[in-house]
Write an enzyme that holds these catalytic residues in place. Sequence first.
Site, PDB file in Angstrom:
ATOM      1  CG  HIS A 181      35.948  46.063  96.087  1.00 37.97           C
ATOM      2  ND1 HIS A 181      35.466  47.182  96.727  1.00 37.97           N
ATOM      3  CD2 HIS A 181      37.141  45.792  96.685  1.00 37.97           C
ATOM      4  CE1 HIS A 181      36.296  47.565  97.660  1.00 37.97           C
ATOM      5  NE2 HIS A 181      37.340  46.745  97.651  1.00 37.97           N
ATOM      6  CB  CYS A 194      40.469  47.302  96.572  1.00 42.83           C
ATOM      7  SG  CYS A 194      40.915  45.691  97.264  1.00 42.83           S
TER       8      CYS A 194
END
Length: 531
Positions: free
Chosen positions: A152, A160
């Site tokens: 992202h 992430c």
Amino acid sequence: MIRTTVLRALVLTAAFAAASTPVTCLGENSSRLPTKATKKLPPELLLLLRQKKMPIHSPILVRVFKEEAELEVWKQDTTGRFQILKTYPICRWSGDLGPKLQEGDRQTPEGFYRVTPELMNPHSNYYLAINIGYPNNFDKANNRDGSLLMIHGDCWSSGCYAMTDEQISEIYSLARDSFQGGRPSFQVQTYPFRLTPANLARHRNNPNLAFWKMLKIGNDHFEATHLEPKVDVCNRLYVFDAQRPPNSPKPLVFNPTDKCPAFVVNPKIARRALEKQRADELEYAQLLEDNMPAAPIYSELDGGMNKVFLARFPDRVTLSKRLGLDLAQGALVGELMSMNISYAKRFENSYYWPDTKWAYVIIFGPSQEKKNYSELDERADYFYEAVTSSKGMVSTPPGIEQAHLGAYKDKNGKWFDGGKTYKLTVPPNPPAKQFWLLTIYDTYNRIGIDDKTQNADFWSRDEGLRKNPDGSVDLYVGPEAPAGYEKNWLQTNPGKAWFAYFRLFGPLEPYLSRSWKLPDFEDVAPTTGPK
């Protein structure tokens, strides 16, 4: 028609995800695609596609490398093979090298994953997000859990792979356009580092090496052929490019937790991959022979950042050090301070007799409070060694409760060494109404010595304890029992430090007045026979 169907699926699944998924890497509720999710590829990237003969709607494949902090987008060209399109520096990833094992461990996943249209989130609070699909069948078969692991934007990561908003805009658009070409999913390969012989040799001591070598098989299949590897899982292991054996009538079915069925690897792929593997193994063996330096098993950092972002996001670098190295160093310094307080006591009146090494184990009152201060260091002293205390452990009336003395050095002021033999003579008539007890502990774990005998203490009621004619008792602590004193011996482990507690249960007046004296441990040569 295909493009319309996929676009509609993106809209519907994004709305569902935003409405029903907790905000970890995902975003707000909306049923319409925002402009950022429909943005066309920039002109320079379109030009690169034309130069590399890659149709705009052809399939993509993504590879991620933690240590190098790089994300590669590969795209299928007109020959049907994947070629590198662009390498993006990763802005932030969290955790350490190694796979994700459980929810909340901040680890970024490692393995082979599939992204479908419903895993694309155009409404993310992190600009745009692509859920890589963790946990996959391999993760589930190995009881690994976690959720919402993304690629992202926003350069902020908790499990992430975080890119900048500009980067994720391009990556998201490339993925979106590949779906519009009719491909139902694309593969994401995530690695600890580029699986070169040099990197594997550097990390040869890491406990994840066997797992990484398994990932390397899939990596080699891809690098040798530039074809997307077919991934299956059986017997809790990855299997790559498997097909039915020749003339086998049975369909090839893989169950992630069951024994692998009979299969062969596609021979065209296997031949090329084997050539690469053999060359890599020879280089790896040579590096080991040359004693290539090994990397630390754990980096003690919370993830990493590509160096191109160091100046742009200095606050994110500080975060990495603060959450990782500084905490690890702080914990280490804190433990060393506690050890110093406990094992080298400097409090006033710390020692039972000023000229010996026996110290009071508990040197605070039941309230742990003085008139003008709290006994924090004294409390830390005992808390580090034994966690808690009670009023009965510090009581003074004779004949009741307990008394505790601790020894951490021998008569000559040297720390106890598990490879040496020590003698302690308990004088006659120990001032205990009930009994006395000697226990030895592991210095670093603060638990009873763990050795072959599984015995860490003597007490005065032990059957077979050998006594001297005057009633004194010679006790031995060391790696081997002195001949004739096997019942008077506690075993230690060479190379490991230890300390001792001497307890009196129901201490009597000679202890309280200090008229009875316990001598220090003496470092002695191995005893050849009885005294």
